[in-house]
Every structure is written in structure tokens, then in C-alpha cells.
Design a protein around this motif. Sequence first.
Motif, PDB file in Angstrom:
ATOM      1  N   LEU A 102      32.249 -32.828  53.434  1.00 15.71           N
ATOM      2  CA  LEU A 102      31.267 -32.354  52.457  1.00 15.71           C
ATOM      3  C   LEU A 102      30.922 -30.892  52.715  1.00 15.71           C
ATOM      4  N   PHE A 103      30.765 -30.536  53.988  1.00 18.47           N
ATOM      5  CA  PHE A 103      30.448 -29.152  54.336  1.00 18.47           C
ATOM      6  C   PHE A 103      31.579 -28.208  53.949  1.00 18.47           C
ATOM      7  N   PHE A 104      32.796 -28.510  54.374  1.00 11.09           N
ATOM      8  CA  PHE A 104      33.903 -27.590  54.128  1.00 11.09           C
ATOM      9  C   PHE A 104      34.278 -27.511  52.648  1.00 11.09           C
ATOM     10  N   ASP A 105      33.968 -28.539  51.879  1.00 11.59           N
ATOM     11  CA  ASP A 105      34.216 -28.492  50.434  1.00 11.59           C
ATOM     12  C   ASP A 105      33.244 -27.562  49.715  1.00 11.59           C
ATOM     13  N   ASN A 106      32.106 -27.250  50.349  1.00 18.27           N
ATOM     14  CA  ASN A 106      31.056 -26.492  49.669  1.00 18.27           C
ATOM     15  C   ASN A 106      30.734 -25.137  50.277  1.00 18.27           C
ATOM     16  N   THR A 107      31.031 -24.934  51.550  1.00 15.14           N
ATOM     17  CA  THR A 107      30.595 -23.696  52.189  1.00 15.14           C
ATOM     18  C   THR A 107      31.366 -22.483  51.678  1.00 15.14           C
ATOM     19  N   HIS A 108      30.646 -21.365  51.591  1.00 12.45           N
ATOM     20  CA  HIS A 108      31.263 -20.086  51.246  1.00 12.45           C
ATOM     21  C   HIS A 108      31.134 -19.092  52.400  1.00 12.45           C
ATOM     22  N   ALA A 109      30.517 -19.524  53.489  1.00 14.06           N
ATOM     23  CA  ALA A 109      30.321 -18.655  54.648  1.00 14.06           C
ATOM     24  C   ALA A 109      31.540 -18.713  55.564  1.00 14.06           C
ATOM     25  N   PRO A 110      31.843 -17.627  56.264  1.00 17.43           N
ATOM     26  CA  PRO A 110      32.935 -17.667  57.244  1.00 17.43           C
ATOM     27  C   PRO A 110      32.643 -18.708  58.330  1.00 17.43           C
ATOM     28  N   VAL A 111      33.664 -19.487  58.675  1.00 15.36           N
ATOM     29  CA  VAL A 111      33.516 -20.518  59.701  1.00 15.36           C
ATOM     30  C   VAL A 111      34.427 -20.187  60.877  1.00 15.36           C
ATOM     31  N   PHE A 112      33.860 -20.244  62.072  1.00 14.11           N
ATOM     32  CA  PHE A 112      34.597 -20.027  63.314  1.00 14.11           C
ATOM     33  C   PHE A 112      34.647 -21.384  64.016  1.00 14.11           C
TER      34      PHE A 112
END
Length: 370
Positions: A102-112
Motif C-alpha cells: 500500500l505504501f509503495f503504490d502511493n508514495t511519491h517521496a524518495p525511498v532509501f
Amino acid sequence: MPKVLLPLKGSEKVGLIGLGTSTRGVAEVLAHSGIGTLTLRAKETIPSLLPPSFAVRCYTGDTVYDEIWEDILFFSPSARREDPRLLAAKSRGCRFSSDAELFFDNTHAPVFAVTGSDGKSTTATLTSLLLSGGAYDVRLAGNIGRALSPLLFSEGRNTLTVAELSSFQLQYLSPRTRRAVITNLTPNHLNWHKDFAEYKEAKSHLLTYAEDAVLSADDEGCVSLFSGIRPFAVFSVRESLSSLLRYRARHVFTLSEEAICLDGRRLLPLSEIRLPGVYNIKNFMAAIALSMGYTDEERILSVARTFSGISHRAELVATRGGVRYVDSSIDSSPARTLSTLSALTDPPILLIGGKGKGVPFDSLIPTILS
């Protein structure tokens, strides 16, 4: 508040599989999104742990997977999805998801993102500290004890997310990330995974859509996953700069002249690193590689001097009568225990135990006997 695009159509029915940190995070998102009714399927159901706005129908014990009538199920990471009753529901159109999906389908922020058999919590924490202190709003979540999906509501233009991901989460997920590292690969969780090959395959999913991937050259398992992938950075405490050039990485971290070196230049003297042990030098290399372009040398030095480690990992908890008591109960595999023992300066009295995870303990014997 940013809008979270739930994978729902109209008045579809929603269920949770398990009631841990991640599924409670999903419930928080569902509550904010106006979902009023859900099903809870878990070994132990405690509806009071969910937001009070829900009307909850519970299935527990042997009935957990009975009468699956939901349109979508959000799974706890520890729940596998191959039960015949689940597969039958999926064939009828039931969709599967999770907090991380759910998070990765919606986030627009860079993820490390960080995964690995050992060191991922320390590396993820170090990365979040290196990214902090400037203009960024940095959040640390995932397998480190904080659900990912509720972070979506506070996401802004300057948000950066550091995600620690387990093999359980990655079994069903290939996330899109700004930068990613697999710290190392040793047999683990073989009481959940079918075998080491499946465990390794799950970890490899982190590299599928990473914009930049960081390679641990000292780990044969990690090296084997980089076939056809040119790493953004490579790090090693054993090999020389000239030797590591074969990976054609943009940046190379080595250990030389009692310092962490970046592309042949001294970056961080080992004397400035508060954490003991060679394994923590590797953790620092990985974290610095992940945060390059988002931090600076002053911040790196400050974190090295002040960071004393995470709870339950080689943590000094007391000194009594000249005896130091060290809590390293997070060392839930032989490889982690060996790393901790290698960092101790005095022969310890070792107290070990706990629940096995299908991993042999033979590797501990020579070190314990010596």
C-alpha cells in the motif's frame, strides 16, 4: 492531508490477516479513508487494538481462513499466502496486499531501502541519521517497528523515507526505490521460507526497481545477485580500490590507513566511529553510500561520533562489580552472534538461547570453544 489511493472499488469488503504493527498501520489508513467495516483474521483477535470507528467481524483459531468473502485482504508480513483456501479466494477475484505494498503504490517521496540477513536495522538507522539534520523530513519505518502506510498522510515535498524491509515483506513485493542495499546474505528464517534459495530470491526483489543499488563486495551471496546490474556504489573492508574497479561502480568504499575511504580519499577515520566491530564499519559504508548527495562530511562525522547503536544490539545495559552486561538479544542468527563476539575486547561469559529458525548452529561452535 495527502489522499491515499486505496485499491478498492465502491463498497468492497476489506479484511486483515494478522494483527501486528503493519496491519494496524493499514487499519489506520482505512479509518482515515472512511472504511467503516472490516474482517479480522488472526490467531488471536483483539479488536480493541484497531481504531474504534470500525465494526469488526473476527475469525480466529482453525477458522482463520474459513468463508473468505472479502474483496481484498491485507496481510501481515509473517503470513504466507499459499494456503489452498486463500488461493481459492484469489481465483474468485479476491486481491492480496499489505502495509508495504500500500505504501509503495502511493508514495511519491524518495525511498532509501535496506534489507539483508544482518545489520539492516543499524544500517537503516544510520541512513536516517545521515539524511537528517538538513532540509529534509526523514522518516524511518518498515521492519524496524513502525508501519509504512500511515506515513503517506504526512508526506511532503521534502520528505525522505528510509525503509527497512524483511524477506517476509519482499517475498511478495518488488518496490521502486531511490537507492537500495542488501547488507549481506546468510541462511535465515528457514522455518518460514521453503529453503535458502527462496529466501535469497525474496531479498533480490529489492534490486528489481532500484534506481541505484549498493553492493557489498565482501558477501558472495550479494555479489551473485548483481549479475547484469551495475552498482551505484560498492563497498569492502577486504579488497583494494584497484580490485573493486571491476564492478564499474560510480563510487567505491574501501578500508585503508585506518579510515573509510571514498574513491581513494580518506573520508572517515575509524577512531571517530563510536560503534565497535568490523561489521559496523560495513554498516557505515552502506549507510554513507545510500545517503550520498543528501548528506555531507560534517554530518557523517557527527553521526559517527555520537551514534551508540540500536537497542538490544551489543548494548551495554549495566556495569556491576567491574562486570559489564551487554544485551545483544537482537542477534537472532548465528552470523549476528559471531559478529558481536568478534567486536568484544574481553572473553565473555556467553548466555545464548531462544527459538531456532531452521538455521544450523554449527558455525558458533569453534568460536564458543575458543
